[in-house]
Scaffold this active site. Structure first.
Site, PDB file in Angstrom:
ATOM      1  N   CYS A 343       0.849  -1.191   0.000  1.00  0.00           N
ATOM      2  CA  CYS A 343       0.000   0.000   0.000  1.00  0.00           C
ATOM      3  C   CYS A 343       0.889   1.248   0.000  1.00  0.00           C
ATOM      4  O   CYS A 343       1.991   1.236   0.554  1.00  0.00           O
ATOM      5  CB  CYS A 343      -0.904  -0.016   1.229  1.00  0.00           C
ATOM      6  SG  CYS A 343      -1.931   1.456   1.420  1.00  0.00           S
ATOM      7  N   HIS A 344       0.385   2.331  -0.579  1.00  0.00           N
ATOM      8  CA  HIS A 344       1.151   3.580  -0.601  1.00  0.00           C
ATOM      9  C   HIS A 344       1.461   4.085   0.812  1.00  0.00           C
ATOM     10  O   HIS A 344       2.456   4.789   1.011  1.00  0.00           O
ATOM     11  CB  HIS A 344       0.382   4.648  -1.385  1.00  0.00           C
ATOM     12  CG  HIS A 344       0.549   4.527  -2.869  1.00  0.00           C
ATOM     13  ND1 HIS A 344       1.652   5.007  -3.538  1.00  0.00           N
ATOM     14  CD2 HIS A 344      -0.237   3.949  -3.807  1.00  0.00           C
ATOM     15  CE1 HIS A 344       1.529   4.751  -4.832  1.00  0.00           C
ATOM     16  NE2 HIS A 344       0.391   4.106  -5.024  1.00  0.00           N
ATOM     17  N   THR A 345       0.623   3.722   1.788  1.00  0.00           N
ATOM     18  CA  THR A 345       0.888   4.165   3.159  1.00  0.00           C
ATOM     19  C   THR A 345       2.181   3.561   3.687  1.00  0.00           C
ATOM     20  O   THR A 345       2.915   4.198   4.450  1.00  0.00           O
ATOM     21  CB  THR A 345      -0.292   3.794   4.074  1.00  0.00           C
ATOM     22  OG1 THR A 345      -1.486   4.352   3.526  1.00  0.00           O
ATOM     23  CG2 THR A 345      -0.086   4.325   5.478  1.00  0.00           C
ATOM     24  N   HIS A 365       0.505  -3.756   6.016  1.00  0.00           N
ATOM     25  CA  HIS A 365      -0.817  -3.827   6.650  1.00  0.00           C
ATOM     26  C   HIS A 365      -1.906  -4.300   5.693  1.00  0.00           C
ATOM     27  O   HIS A 365      -3.087  -4.154   5.989  1.00  0.00           O
ATOM     28  CB  HIS A 365      -1.197  -2.462   7.235  1.00  0.00           C
ATOM     29  CG  HIS A 365      -1.385  -1.385   6.198  1.00  0.00           C
ATOM     30  ND1 HIS A 365      -0.329  -0.815   5.527  1.00  0.00           N
ATOM     31  CD2 HIS A 365      -2.502  -0.787   5.722  1.00  0.00           C
ATOM     32  CE1 HIS A 365      -0.784   0.089   4.685  1.00  0.00           C
ATOM     33  NE2 HIS A 365      -2.104   0.115   4.779  1.00  0.00           N
ATOM     34  N   GLU A 366      -1.525  -4.874   4.546  1.00  0.00           N
ATOM     35  CA  GLU A 366      -2.517  -5.484   3.645  1.00  0.00           C
ATOM     36  C   GLU A 366      -2.096  -6.934   3.430  1.00  0.00           C
ATOM     37  O   GLU A 366      -1.270  -7.222   2.553  1.00  0.00           O
ATOM     38  CB  GLU A 366      -2.574  -4.765   2.297  1.00  0.00           C
ATOM     39  CG  GLU A 366      -3.318  -3.454   2.313  1.00  0.00           C
ATOM     40  CD  GLU A 366      -3.598  -2.930   0.901  1.00  0.00           C
ATOM     41  OE1 GLU A 366      -3.336  -3.663  -0.075  1.00  0.00           O
ATOM     42  OE2 GLU A 366      -4.085  -1.802   0.775  1.00  0.00           O
ATOM     43  N   CYS A 395     -13.686  -3.832  18.701  1.00  0.00           N
ATOM     44  CA  CYS A 395     -13.674  -4.562  19.968  1.00  0.00           C
ATOM     45  C   CYS A 395     -15.032  -5.153  20.317  1.00  0.00           C
ATOM     46  O   CYS A 395     -15.118  -6.165  21.004  1.00  0.00           O
ATOM     47  CB  CYS A 395     -13.176  -3.660  21.093  1.00  0.00           C
ATOM     48  SG  CYS A 395     -14.365  -2.387  21.624  1.00  0.00           S
ATOM     49  N   CYS A 400     -18.181   0.243  24.430  1.00  0.00           N
ATOM     50  CA  CYS A 400     -17.573   1.005  23.326  1.00  0.00           C
ATOM     51  C   CYS A 400     -18.658   1.692  22.514  1.00  0.00           C
ATOM     52  O   CYS A 400     -19.357   1.052  21.716  1.00  0.00           O
ATOM     53  CB  CYS A 400     -16.734   0.090  22.438  1.00  0.00           C
ATOM     54  SG  CYS A 400     -15.916   0.977  21.083  1.00  0.00           S
ATOM     55  N   CYS A 403     -18.091   1.232  18.586  1.00  0.00           N
ATOM     56  CA  CYS A 403     -18.518  -0.032  17.982  1.00  0.00           C
ATOM     57  C   CYS A 403     -20.036  -0.148  17.981  1.00  0.00           C
ATOM     58  O   CYS A 403     -20.622  -0.757  17.082  1.00  0.00           O
ATOM     59  CB  CYS A 403     -17.900  -1.219  18.724  1.00  0.00           C
ATOM     60  SG  CYS A 403     -16.139  -1.466  18.359  1.00  0.00           S
ATOM     61  N   CYS A 411     -13.121   2.471  16.254  1.00  0.00           N
ATOM     62  CA  CYS A 411     -12.954   1.906  17.594  1.00  0.00           C
ATOM     63  C   CYS A 411     -11.602   2.349  18.169  1.00  0.00           C
ATOM     64  O   CYS A 411     -10.558   2.117  17.559  1.00  0.00           O
ATOM     65  CB  CYS A 411     -13.021   0.384  17.537  1.00  0.00           C
ATOM     66  SG  CYS A 411     -12.605  -0.441  19.090  1.00  0.00           S
ATOM     67  N   ARG A 415      -6.026   2.205  20.071  1.00  0.00           N
ATOM     68  CA  ARG A 415      -5.457   3.267  19.244  1.00  0.00           C
ATOM     69  C   ARG A 415      -4.198   3.870  19.872  1.00  0.00           C
ATOM     70  O   ARG A 415      -3.214   4.148  19.177  1.00  0.00           O
ATOM     71  CB  ARG A 415      -6.498   4.367  19.007  1.00  0.00           C
ATOM     72  CG  ARG A 415      -5.983   5.522  18.146  1.00  0.00           C
ATOM     73  CD  ARG A 415      -5.728   5.059  16.719  1.00  0.00           C
ATOM     74  NE  ARG A 415      -5.169   6.121  15.907  1.00  0.00           N
ATOM     75  CZ  ARG A 415      -3.870   6.401  15.782  1.00  0.00           C
ATOM     76  NH1 ARG A 415      -2.984   5.674  16.450  1.00  0.00           N
ATOM     77  NH2 ARG A 415      -3.458   7.372  15.002  1.00  0.00           N
ATOM     78  N   CYS A 475      -6.937  -2.915   3.228  1.00  0.00           N
ATOM     79  CA  CYS A 475      -6.846  -1.451   3.314  1.00  0.00           C
ATOM     80  C   CYS A 475      -7.428  -0.771   2.087  1.00  0.00           C
ATOM     81  O   CYS A 475      -8.593  -0.415   2.056  1.00  0.00           O
ATOM     82  CB  CYS A 475      -5.396  -1.008   3.524  1.00  0.00           C
ATOM     83  SG  CYS A 475      -5.202   0.791   3.679  1.00  0.00           S
ATOM     84  N   ARG A 676      -1.600  -2.621  -7.476  1.00  0.00           N
ATOM     85  CA  ARG A 676      -1.203  -3.333  -6.279  1.00  0.00           C
ATOM     86  C   ARG A 676      -0.182  -4.400  -6.664  1.00  0.00           C
ATOM     87  O   ARG A 676      -0.401  -5.177  -7.593  1.00  0.00           O
ATOM     88  CB  ARG A 676      -2.394  -4.005  -5.593  1.00  0.00           C
ATOM     89  CG  ARG A 676      -3.168  -3.087  -4.637  1.00  0.00           C
ATOM     90  CD  ARG A 676      -2.298  -2.648  -3.468  1.00  0.00           C
ATOM     91  NE  ARG A 676      -3.013  -1.859  -2.470  1.00  0.00           N
ATOM     92  CZ  ARG A 676      -3.064  -0.540  -2.454  1.00  0.00           C
ATOM     93  NH1 ARG A 676      -2.486   0.149  -3.437  1.00  0.00           N
ATOM     94  NH2 ARG A 676      -3.690   0.109  -1.481  1.00  0.00           N
TER      95      ARG A 676
END
Length: 681
Positions: A343-345, A365-366, A395, A400, A403, A411, A415, A475, A676
């Site tokens: 991913c670009h992130t 993260h993908e 969660c 929460c 959620c 959520c 974090r 993502c 991708r």
């Protein structure tokens, strides 16, 4: 095959074609509904056979099938009911000759020359459809009304392997015992028992389908004399064939009746077609077999030494390292990463533009992964389950409010620690072999052969989904889809502008097309992206450099008079974010920020833009609640409703060197032609 007309309907197209038929020796006409999903992948097909006196137009104009077909991603084909032409034999009666082909092959004159509707429907037409239209080979079902219901049932019962399912509206079930059938079979010279659904059930003596769906109106004027539903029911019971016959008071034989229940029949067939697709799929799906589970049992509770691509500092290539991955603690799971999309992130962080970027770290993260072991208290997944790690947790705790609310997916349960590059207890699960700690990234860190994630960040998915495709839902693709469907809720007939035609932007285009947007303007400086953008649904493609000093927002406003109903920034450039807002429609336009801006960047516009009715909003992970929503996206993909293969433009094999393969993927992403790049571990 000649296209005679096209009409838009529910994001797809109704097309009418003519072609020279070898079966009938005449020109033949058929109509077809092509759903939005067909622009991305081949779709299953339902064939609808009409009744006496009808042409292909009757069901097309009055049947009411298109919305269900659009939503479920299937084509529907409507052939004519007979050959036609000046030299084609006919009869003065409505129930013989033109418009009354009965879906049989005639053997007697004057009918034998052209009346070959059985061969046409079962052989020539499907071959033509699959060769010239986006129809998935071999994935077809058949239904019909009255004479067409007779045709659908008999064709399916004679060749159950060729058709995934069959259904009918008020079918002629026992034509050898009714005036219509006896007249047609005698005139056309065919063996009636071989084209009679009731007689075929008796001859089969067993079930050939899990279920057959039939709807019958109880005020049907032809019910008692022509349809023979009771005899069919009795034969089905004797043969053990399940038939769901739904009888409706107050309904007659007309299209008012048919259109009331058409969506049910489309859903019935799509379910059967999806099941057949599953059974016949020849997909090499990596899954946890007994040997892998045995290995997992050996490593559970123990540190695992494996390969990872470590980012030691910003603006440096990833380094191939041997790392130690600690066992999961309470509420955590350890997973074996099978495939990872770039991913670009990840690149953005590696280049030092992420204000939360910490080094050394393991990015990524993908991913598609398999659960190796679970920590204390984990109940939602088990070793061997397939999961997609998600950077946005869910969660689901009663306390929460995030959620519990349908308004957000943000959520905050973990974090604080996630942003600090550690697990919820404030520690890391990664170390080098000499004990140096390595930070986590976005709660995922999937550029490693094994990683540890929080249970609440793992979406459990269907094991049939190939993990090198499943990773796309971690993502970017999910974010683009959700921005349209969840955050902005784009409506049918609306206009859309998409700034940035990378994977996220194209997912926005795909979702907008599926939502029924009538105009989609794609904006990018790289014109090489316009071809795929147009295929996915862009009606216009715009390069800002072609318009000199004129701001791109002004160009779009001039193209649309007042601007677009919805605009999406998929670039992370704050100037583009402003342009996206300012091309939104005066009075009600909505603009959604998707792209992540570099550290320290701020957005700006004149307040007047907001005072005059525009709405500026943003989205994270497309508003999807990860653990409940991602599995549903995967199911839609498996069902053929949500194709994603087109996003994977490059694939690399790690072969034990995760860093080398991932650096090559980064280089491909910088090349401009990559949507991708997937690294298979």
């Amino acid at each position: 095959m000649e296209l005679k007309s096209t009409n838009k309907a529910f994001g797809g197209e109704v097309r009418k074609y003519t072609h020279a038929s070898t079966a009938t020796g005449t020109p033949m006409t058929f109509s077809v509904y092509v759903p939005p999903a067909a622009s991305l992948a081949k779709c299953p097909t339902i064939y609808y056979l009409s009744g006496l006196t009808c042409t292909d137009d009757n069901a097309v104009q009055k049947g009411g099938a298109f919305q269900a077909c659009a939503e479920l991603g299937c084509m529907m084909v409507f052939p004519d009911t007979s050959p036609r032409g000046d030299d084609v034999a006919d009869d003065d009666a409505y129930d013989l000759g033109k418009g009354a082909g009965f879906y049989v092959d005639a053997t007697t004159e004057p009918w034998a020359k052209h009346y070959k509707m059985y061969t046409y429907v079962t052989q020539e037409l499907p071959a033509l459809i699959e060769a010239n239209l986006p129809a998935a080979p071999g994935l077809k079902s058949i239904c019909g009304h009255s004479m067409g219901g007779h045709g659908a049932l008999t064709i399916a019962f004679k060749s159950p392997d060729a058709w995934a399912s069959t259904s009918a509206f008020a079918p002629i079930c026992n034509p050898v015992e009714c005036p219509w059938g006896r007249k047609a079979f005698a005139a056309y010279g065919v063996d009636g028992a071989a084209h009679d659904a009731t007689e075929l059930l008796k001859a089969n003596g067993k079930a050939v389908y899990p279920d057959v769906l039939i709807d019958q109106g109880l005020d049907d004027q032809f019910l008692a004399e022509q349809l023979g539903i009771e005899a069919f029911e009795a034969a089905a019971t004797a043969a053990g064939q399940k038939v769901s016959i739904r009888k409706h008071a107050g309904f007659d034989h007309s299209y008012f009746f048919i259109s009331s229940f058409m969506a049910d029949h489309v859903k019935f067939h799509v379910n059967a077609l999806n099941k057949k697709a599953e059974e016949t799929a020849l997909v090499d799906v990596a899954a946890a077999d007994d040997a892998m589970l045995a290995e997992f049992a050996k490593t559970a509770g123990e540190p695992i030494t494996c390969k990872a691509a470590v980012a030691w500092s910003a603006n440096q290539p990833l380094s191939d390292e041997t790392v130690v991955v600690a066992p999961p603690k309470a509420g955590e799971i350890r997973v074996k990463v099978m495939a990872n999309a770039l991913c670009h992130t990840d690149v953005y962080t590696l280049e030092g533009q992420d204000p939360e970027g910490l080094f050394p770290c393991i990015l990524g993260h993908e991913a598609g992964a398999i659960v190796e072991s679970v920590g204390p208290g984990v109940t939602s997944v088990s070793p061997g389950d397939h999961v997609i790690p998600c950077y946005t947790p869910q969660c689901n705790r009663a306390a929460c409010v995030f959620c519990a609310s349908p308004k957000t997916n943000l959520c905050p349960a973990i974090r604080g620690t996630q942003g600090q590059g550690v697990m919820p207890d404030g520690t890391t699960r990664f170390t080098t072999v000499d004990g140096k700690e390595i930070f986590h990234f976005m709660g995922c860190s999937t550029f490693a052969e094994y990683t540890v994630v929080a249970e609440i960040s793992a979406a459990k998915i269907n094991r049939r989904m190939p993990l090198n495709k499943a990773c796309l839902f971690g993502c970017g693709v999910s974010t683009g889809l959700g921005a349209v469907w969840n955050t902005c809720k784009v409506t049918a007939g609306s206009s859309v502008a998409v700034f940035g035609l990378g994977a996220v932007g194209l997912a926005v285009v795909q979702a907008a097309k599926m939502a029924g947007a009538s105009r989609i303007i794609g904006v990018d400086l790289n014109k090489d992206k316009f071809a795929v953008a147009s295929k996915l649904g862009c009606t216009d493609c715009l390069c800002p450099a072609d318009h000199g000093d004129t701001p791109v927002q002004s160009v779009i406003v001039n193209m649309t008079k007042w601007g677009v109903d919805y605009s999406f920034d998929c670039t992370g450039n704050v100037q583009v974010m402003r342009a996206a807002l300012e091309c939104a429609h005066r009075g009600w336009g909505e603009s959604c920020v998707i792209g992540v801006a570099a550290a320290g960047k701020e957005i700006a516009t004149r307040p007047f833009q907001l005072v005059t009715g525009r709405v500026w909003k943003g989205t994270a992970f497309g508003g999807w609640k990860s653990r409940s929503s991602v599995p549903r996206l995967v199911e839609r993909c498996l069902a053929g409703e949500l194709p994603v293969d087109h996003y994977v433009t490059h694939q690399f094999e790690a072969n034990g060197d995760v860093a080398k393969a991932t650096n090559e993927a980064i280089e491909a992403l910088h090349g401009g032609s990559c949507l991708r790049a997937v690294v298979n571990y």
